[in-house]
Design a protein around this motif. Sequence first.
Motif, PDB file in Angstrom:
ATOM      1  N   ALA A   1       1.115  -1.200   0.195  1.00  0.00           N
ATOM      2  CA  ALA A   1      -0.093   0.546  -0.006  1.00  0.00           C
ATOM      3  C   ALA A   1       1.356   1.354  -0.029  1.00  0.00           C
ATOM      4  CB  ALA A   1      -1.263   0.359   1.198  1.00  0.00           C
ATOM      5  N   PHE A   2       1.487   0.920   0.282  1.00  0.00           N
ATOM      6  CA  PHE A   2       2.892   1.959   1.234  1.00  0.00           C
ATOM      7  C   PHE A   2       3.955   2.562  -0.564  1.00  0.00           C
ATOM      8  CE2 PHE A   2       7.481   3.654   0.671  1.00  0.00           C
ATOM      9  CZ  PHE A   2       7.323   4.530   1.215  1.00  0.00           C
ATOM     10  N   ASP A   3       4.040   1.593  -1.033  1.00  0.00           N
ATOM     11  CA  ASP A   3       4.549   1.806  -2.654  1.00  0.00           C
ATOM     12  C   ASP A   3       3.519   2.668  -3.524  1.00  0.00           C
ATOM     13  OD1 ASP A   3       6.142   0.538  -1.933  1.00  0.00           O
ATOM     14  OD2 ASP A   3       6.378  -1.359  -2.750  1.00  0.00           O
ATOM     15  N   GLN A   4       2.566   2.247  -3.406  1.00  0.00           N
ATOM     16  CA  GLN A   4       1.400   2.115  -4.569  1.00  0.00           C
ATOM     17  C   GLN A   4       0.833   3.890  -3.567  1.00  0.00           C
ATOM     18  OE1 GLN A   4      -1.511  -0.415  -4.124  1.00  0.00           O
ATOM     19  NE2 GLN A   4      -0.719  -2.592  -5.058  1.00  0.00           N
ATOM     20  N   MET A   5       0.244   4.406  -2.992  1.00  0.00           N
ATOM     21  CA  MET A   5       0.389   6.047  -2.793  1.00  0.00           C
ATOM     22  C   MET A   5       1.464   6.564  -3.120  1.00  0.00           C
ATOM     23  SD  MET A   5      -1.664   5.324   1.086  1.00  0.00           S
ATOM     24  CE  MET A   5      -0.291   4.576   2.294  1.00  0.00           C
ATOM     25  N   LEU A   6       2.965   6.288  -2.610  1.00  0.00           N
ATOM     26  CA  LEU A   6       3.645   6.474  -2.798  1.00  0.00           C
ATOM     27  C   LEU A   6       4.086   7.235  -4.756  1.00  0.00           C
ATOM     28  CD1 LEU A   6       6.505   8.159  -2.222  1.00  0.00           C
ATOM     29  CD2 LEU A   6       8.082   6.243  -2.713  1.00  0.00           C
ATOM     30  N   ALA A   7       3.401   6.073  -5.066  1.00  0.00           N
ATOM     31  CA  ALA A   7       3.589   6.320  -6.862  1.00  0.00           C
ATOM     32  C   ALA A   7       2.331   7.058  -7.180  1.00  0.00           C
ATOM     33  CB  ALA A   7       3.535   4.486  -7.235  1.00  0.00           C
ATOM     34  N   LEU A   8       1.421   6.270  -6.760  1.00  0.00           N
ATOM     35  CA  LEU A   8      -0.088   7.435  -7.711  1.00  0.00           C
ATOM     36  C   LEU A   8      -0.182   9.123  -6.679  1.00  0.00           C
ATOM     37  CD1 LEU A   8      -1.841   4.424  -7.129  1.00  0.00           C
ATOM     38  CD2 LEU A   8      -1.172   5.278  -8.891  1.00  0.00           C
ATOM     39  N   SER A   9       0.297   9.714  -5.707  1.00  0.00           N
ATOM     40  CA  SER A   9      -0.311  11.097  -4.789  1.00  0.00           C
ATOM     41  C   SER A   9       1.057  11.941  -5.359  1.00  0.00           C
ATOM     42  CB  SER A   9       0.422  10.442  -3.302  1.00  0.00           C
ATOM     43  OG  SER A   9       0.685  11.651  -2.872  1.00  0.00           O
ATOM     44  N   THR A  10      -0.059  12.633  -6.206  1.00  0.00           N
ATOM     45  CA  THR A  10       0.301  13.999  -6.542  1.00  0.00           C
ATOM     46  C   THR A  10       1.192  14.974  -5.460  1.00  0.00           C
ATOM     47  OG1 THR A  10      -1.906  14.714  -6.482  1.00  0.00           O
ATOM     48  CG2 THR A  10      -1.305  13.638  -8.414  1.00  0.00           C
ATOM     49  N   ALA A  11       0.951  14.357  -4.525  1.00  0.00           N
ATOM     50  CA  ALA A  11       2.231  15.511  -3.137  1.00  0.00           C
ATOM     51  C   ALA A  11       2.782  14.574  -2.287  1.00  0.00           C
ATOM     52  CB  ALA A  11       1.136  16.207  -1.831  1.00  0.00           C
ATOM     53  N   PRO A  12       3.948  15.169  -1.941  1.00  0.00           N
ATOM     54  CA  PRO A  12       4.704  14.621  -0.915  1.00  0.00           C
ATOM     55  C   PRO A  12       3.898  13.571   0.099  1.00  0.00           C
ATOM     56  CG  PRO A  12       5.570  16.075  -1.550  1.00  0.00           C
ATOM     57  CD  PRO A  12       3.835  16.264  -1.237  1.00  0.00           C
ATOM     58  N   LEU A  13       4.289  12.471   0.394  1.00  0.00           N
ATOM     59  CA  LEU A  13       3.495  11.193   1.482  1.00  0.00           C
ATOM     60  C   LEU A  13       4.211  11.658   2.864  1.00  0.00           C
ATOM     61  CD1 LEU A  13       3.276   8.097   0.287  1.00  0.00           C
ATOM     62  CD2 LEU A  13       2.041   9.649  -0.401  1.00  0.00           C
ATOM     63  N   LEU A  14       3.180  11.370   3.772  1.00  0.00           N
ATOM     64  CA  LEU A  14       3.737  11.568   5.149  1.00  0.00           C
ATOM     65  C   LEU A  14       3.801  10.155   6.433  1.00  0.00           C
ATOM     66  CD1 LEU A  14       5.490  13.861   7.323  1.00  0.00           C
ATOM     67  CD2 LEU A  14       2.606  14.175   8.286  1.00  0.00           C
ATOM     68  N   LEU A  15       5.090   9.590   6.596  1.00  0.00           N
ATOM     69  CA  LEU A  15       4.912   8.526   8.261  1.00  0.00           C
ATOM     70  C   LEU A  15       4.767   9.779   9.181  1.00  0.00           C
ATOM     71  CD1 LEU A  15       7.115   6.248   6.118  1.00  0.00           C
ATOM     72  CD2 LEU A  15       4.257   5.988   6.491  1.00  0.00           C
ATOM     73  N   SER A  16       3.588   9.741   9.618  1.00  0.00           N
ATOM     74  CA  SER A  16       3.536  10.505  10.963  1.00  0.00           C
ATOM     75  C   SER A  16       3.603   9.762  11.683  1.00  0.00           C
ATOM     76  CB  SER A  16       1.407  10.924  11.103  1.00  0.00           C
ATOM     77  OG  SER A  16       1.653   9.675  11.515  1.00  0.00           O
ATOM     78  N   HIS A  17       4.074   8.404  12.175  1.00  0.00           N
ATOM     79  CA  HIS A  17       4.455   7.625  13.504  1.00  0.00           C
ATOM     80  C   HIS A  17       5.004   6.657  13.205  1.00  0.00           C
ATOM     81  CE1 HIS A  17       0.698   6.384  13.989  1.00  0.00           C
ATOM     82  NE2 HIS A  17       0.850   5.824  14.559  1.00  0.00           N
ATOM     83  N   SER A  18       6.359   6.577  12.693  1.00  0.00           N
ATOM     84  CA  SER A  18       7.391   4.793  11.898  1.00  0.00           C
ATOM     85  C   SER A  18       8.557   4.967  12.439  1.00  0.00           C
ATOM     86  CB  SER A  18       7.074   4.655  10.561  1.00  0.00           C
ATOM     87  OG  SER A  18       5.816   5.149  10.032  1.00  0.00           O
ATOM     88  N   SER A  19       8.973   4.221  12.859  1.00  0.00           N
ATOM     89  CA  SER A  19      10.613   3.486  13.082  1.00  0.00           C
ATOM     90  C   SER A  19      10.816   2.722  11.092  1.00  0.00           C
ATOM     91  CB  SER A  19      10.788   2.640  14.299  1.00  0.00           C
ATOM     92  OG  SER A  19       9.482   3.107  15.367  1.00  0.00           O
ATOM     93  N   ALA A  20      11.931   2.670  11.811  1.00  0.00           N
ATOM     94  CA  ALA A  20      12.770   2.168  11.017  1.00  0.00           C
ATOM     95  C   ALA A  20      12.862   0.751  11.114  1.00  0.00           C
ATOM     96  CB  ALA A  20      15.063   2.487  10.614  1.00  0.00           C
ATOM     97  N   ARG A  21      12.620  -0.180  10.556  1.00  0.00           N
ATOM     98  CA  ARG A  21      13.041  -1.550  10.412  1.00  0.00           C
ATOM     99  C   ARG A  21      14.587  -2.060  10.237  1.00  0.00           C
ATOM    100  NH1 ARG A  21       9.691  -4.340   5.300  1.00  0.00           N
ATOM    101  NH2 ARG A  21       8.184  -3.308   6.620  1.00  0.00           N
TER     102      ARG A  21
END
Length: 400
Positions: free
Chosen positions: A224-244
């Motif tokens: 879902a992240f990959d698809q939102m990143l590809a399709l969004s016309t504006a930058p995404l925000l990860l509001s509260h995420s940690s690094a794998r």
Amino acid sequence: MKARTATFAALLLAGCATTPSKTSADVSRDQARAVHDRLLVLDTHLDTPMHFQRPGWDFGAPHDPATDLVQVDMVRMEAGDLDGGFFVIYTDQGPLTGQGYADALAFARARSDLIDSTLAKYPERIVPVTTAEEARAAAAQDKLIAFKSIENSYPLGLDLSHMKEFYDRGVRLMGPVHGANNQFADSATDDPHWNGLSSLGRQWLAEANRLGIVVDASHASDAAFDQMLALSTAPLLLSHSSARWAHDAPRNLDDARIRALAAKGGAICVSTIYLSDMHLEGERAELFEQYEHMESMTPAQQADLARRWRALDAEQPLWDADFETYMEQVLHVIDVAGVDHVCFAGDWDGGGGVTGFNDISALPLVTQRLLDAGYSEADLAKMWGGNVLRIVAAAQAAAE
């Protein structure tokens, strides 16, 4: 506001601070505090509205950690120089049925109204905002800043016109999904159903872009992240995420996706959660269930819950992580994404906080450690608030 809380802030920090490691760029706590005081400091995910309707609880008053589990109130915001952030309309995932959607929508509307009515009690201390310009103007007037966000778009049901309703209510950040798959997308912590976004989820994304609502990809599956990143016309925000990189959990984002996010102008707001496995079994599970329903408890029952929670913390904290663990992650994410694509959100009042970094009064410790690591005040200004406001403005500019 910041000057008159300095003494209280020093007392709080003395109780929660860890000792930062020394480096050649080491600065004193007073120097770091002076820098932190000058910054516009935002947190993109504050779950504190869950406390707003607790009997006997006052958002404008201080709360003793020994008898109250809240991590954010206006006194702590002032003490930690947290200028503001996104106050969350969170709705638990329920059945994907007409009645489920109706109940969730009623809840989300009520939570939005509760945020409004709570903030309205303190017009001289905190103001609702919907744009980067309004946020900067409020900070210049020495007032706290309150954006609104939606965590889990489940309450929208199958009717995307509700997105405009919540936009009109002031929501400027919205995530499609939470801990389980819903009508819009797969969750990071559920088995794949849509293999990313559903057809309705793609329409949800387009409507968020049309309205100028920032798209929040925290809790979304990798697909879902990959698809939102590809399709969004504006930058995404990860509001509260940690690094794998810090802990291999599906809720966390891998380095390749962090780089991809940065390449398209987005930012990851580094959280304190999932830096280890979560100890949510036995007594902790029982206490967490009570915690999520404190609005039905008397003040005495709330205080008893806090005492039991703190006693369990001494034996087995919720997370096997501490401030050092957190800062190792922060420095890694900055190395991967760059200072233009990092922000902060501890998941305060939503399960966040680790040993030595337990509430927002400790935020200046992060500034001190970043200064020790050689980052400039200009770098910190981007990471603490500038990047978030840039993304808010970019979403609105793309919509226009």
